[in-house]
Design an enzyme around this catalytic site. Structure first.
Site, PDB file in Angstrom:
ATOM      1  N   SER A  99       0.821  -1.217   0.000  1.00 36.10           N
ATOM      2  CA  SER A  99       0.000   0.000   0.000  1.00 36.10           C
ATOM      3  C   SER A  99       0.854   1.266   0.000  1.00 36.10           C
ATOM      4  O   SER A  99       2.023   1.247   0.380  1.00 36.10           O
ATOM      5  CB  SER A  99      -0.911   0.011   1.230  1.00 36.10           C
ATOM      6  OG  SER A  99      -1.688  -1.153   1.252  1.00 36.10           O
TER       7      SER A  99
HETATM    8  N1  SAM Z   1      -0.381  -5.216   4.196  1.00 39.85           N
HETATM    9  C1  SAM Z   1       0.375  -5.499   3.003  1.00 39.85           C
HETATM   10  C2  SAM Z   1       1.765  -4.948   3.068  1.00 39.85           C
HETATM   11  O1  SAM Z   1       2.144  -4.324   4.073  1.00 39.85           O
HETATM   12  O2  SAM Z   1       2.498  -5.156   2.095  1.00 39.85           O
HETATM   13  C3  SAM Z   1      -0.330  -5.076   1.726  1.00 39.85           C
HETATM   14  C4  SAM Z   1      -1.539  -5.857   1.504  1.00 39.85           C
HETATM   15  S1  SAM Z   1      -2.139  -5.954  -0.121  1.00 39.85           S
HETATM   16  C5  SAM Z   1      -2.833  -4.381  -0.364  1.00 39.85           C
HETATM   17  C6  SAM Z   1      -3.540  -7.022   0.209  1.00 39.85           C
HETATM   18  C7  SAM Z   1      -3.155  -8.441   0.496  1.00 39.85           C
HETATM   19  O3  SAM Z   1      -4.312  -9.146   0.949  1.00 39.85           O
HETATM   20  C8  SAM Z   1      -2.661  -9.200  -0.708  1.00 39.85           C
HETATM   21  O4  SAM Z   1      -1.389  -9.712  -0.440  1.00 39.85           O
HETATM   22  C9  SAM Z   1      -3.679 -10.333  -0.898  1.00 39.85           C
HETATM   23  O5  SAM Z   1      -3.125 -11.529  -1.390  1.00 39.85           O
HETATM   24  C10 SAM Z   1      -4.195 -10.487   0.519  1.00 39.85           C
HETATM   25  N2  SAM Z   1      -5.500 -11.145   0.661  1.00 39.85           N
HETATM   26  C11 SAM Z   1      -6.609 -11.063  -0.115  1.00 39.85           C
HETATM   27  N3  SAM Z   1      -7.589 -11.834   0.383  1.00 39.85           N
HETATM   28  C12 SAM Z   1      -7.104 -12.420   1.508  1.00 39.85           C
HETATM   29  C13 SAM Z   1      -7.628 -13.325   2.478  1.00 39.85           C
HETATM   30  N4  SAM Z   1      -8.871 -13.805   2.423  1.00 39.85           N
HETATM   31  N5  SAM Z   1      -6.832 -13.703   3.501  1.00 39.85           N
HETATM   32  C14 SAM Z   1      -5.559 -13.254   3.602  1.00 39.85           C
HETATM   33  N6  SAM Z   1      -5.011 -12.392   2.709  1.00 39.85           N
HETATM   34  C15 SAM Z   1      -5.768 -11.978   1.683  1.00 39.85           C
END
Ligand code: SAM
Length: 256
Positions: A99
């Site tokens: 993000s």
């Molecule tokens: N917090 C992260 C960082 O500091 O880099 C960025 C997160 S990114 C915007 C969103 C993440 O949520 C992605 O890596 C995606 O694979 C994950 N995601 C989506 N659905 C999910 C789920 N049901 N459980 C866990 N992770 C999930």
């Protein structure tokens, strides 16, 4: 002419008498260049943090300190390190994103994290936000990621940055929460959901807070602050306006 001869003599002597010197020189040159790069990246990162503070996005000393301790360039692939100080999301493996710094700062300020709080993050991605959370609670943090390649990516980044035993990256569907470590003071979801997943409310402490983007699959959601009011899962919701996250995919999120 004489000087020229002397120079060659010096080089020859050095090579003959102390061959490892060459390796040492190469090693120290490499070290110097790497350190220079790192300090340059850090200076740019500091400038970004100061800008976020000037703009009123970073409000507290605590969040500022955490940002300064955990620069984003440590959590992106080499080719994106040079842009880690730009206030935009950046690509990470598996088509996901790390993000934008302002978004992470907004969520961490809203979370009002305090020492010792039990926090669950959903969407580990690069591991960056989880490391920041650790700096704000000084207690082990659990973060869930559904994509196995990203579990590895986050773990490697966290290990290199010194958070190996401080942040635990779990592979699974975060829409179901993580019952073994519940109840939580805070749950921070970093992907956009169609609605607030019920298990996450159930796994909050009474008085605990969930931050989650809720809205459409692509692009727009609203950042919701959900407070659990009682053991019967009564909640109060405050809307903090428009945000844009990748979709939260899972049993209580979007279908793939
Ligand atoms: N917090 C992260 C960082 O500091 O880099 C960025 C997160 S990114 C915007 C969103 C993440 O949520 C992605 O890596 C995606 O694979 C994950 N995601 C989506 N659905 C999910 C789920 N049901 N459980 C866990 N992770 C999930």
């Amino acid at each position: 002419m004489v000087e020229q001869v002397e120079t060659w003599k010096f080089i020859e002597d050095t090579e003959r008498t102390d061959p490892p010197n060459k390796l040492k020189i190469l090693f120290y040159t490499f070290l110097f260049v790497s350190l220079m790069d790192e300090s340059d990246l850090y200076k740019r990162w500091m400038r970004l943090v100061e800008n976020l503070e000037r703009e009123g996005i970073i409000k507290s000393e605590k969040v500022k300190r955490a940002f300064l301790r955990v620069p984003r360039y440590k959590f992106v692939s080499d080719r994106y390190k040079e842009c880690a100080h730009v206030d935009e999301p950046l690509p990470i493996p598996a088509g996901q994103t790390i993000s934008a710094p302002h978004m992470v700062a907004i969520m961490l300020e809203l979370a009002e994290l305090e020492d010792g709080m039990n926090v669950l993050e959903i969407g580990a991605g690069s591991g960056w936000n989880a490391a920041l959370i650790y700096e704000l609670v000084k207690r082990e943090v659990y973060t869930i990621e559904r994509v196995s390649d990203l579990v590895e990516f986050a773990r490697k980044n966290l290990e290199r940055a010194g958070y190996k035993d401080k942040v635990h990256v779990i592979w699974g569907d975060g829409t179901k929460g993580f019952p073994p470590n519940a109840p939580y003071d805070r749950i921070i979801v970093t992907a956009g959901a169609p609605k607030v997943p019920k298990p996450l409310i159930e796994q909050l402490k009474v008085g605990g807070k969930l931050l989650i983007p809720v809205g459409s699959y692509h692009l727009w959601q609203e950042l919701l602050e959900v407070i659990k009011l009682d053991e019967d899962n009564k909640i109060k919701i405050k809307n903090h306006g428009g945000v844009a996250f990748v979709p939260l995919i899972g049993e209580h999120g979007w279908r793939e």
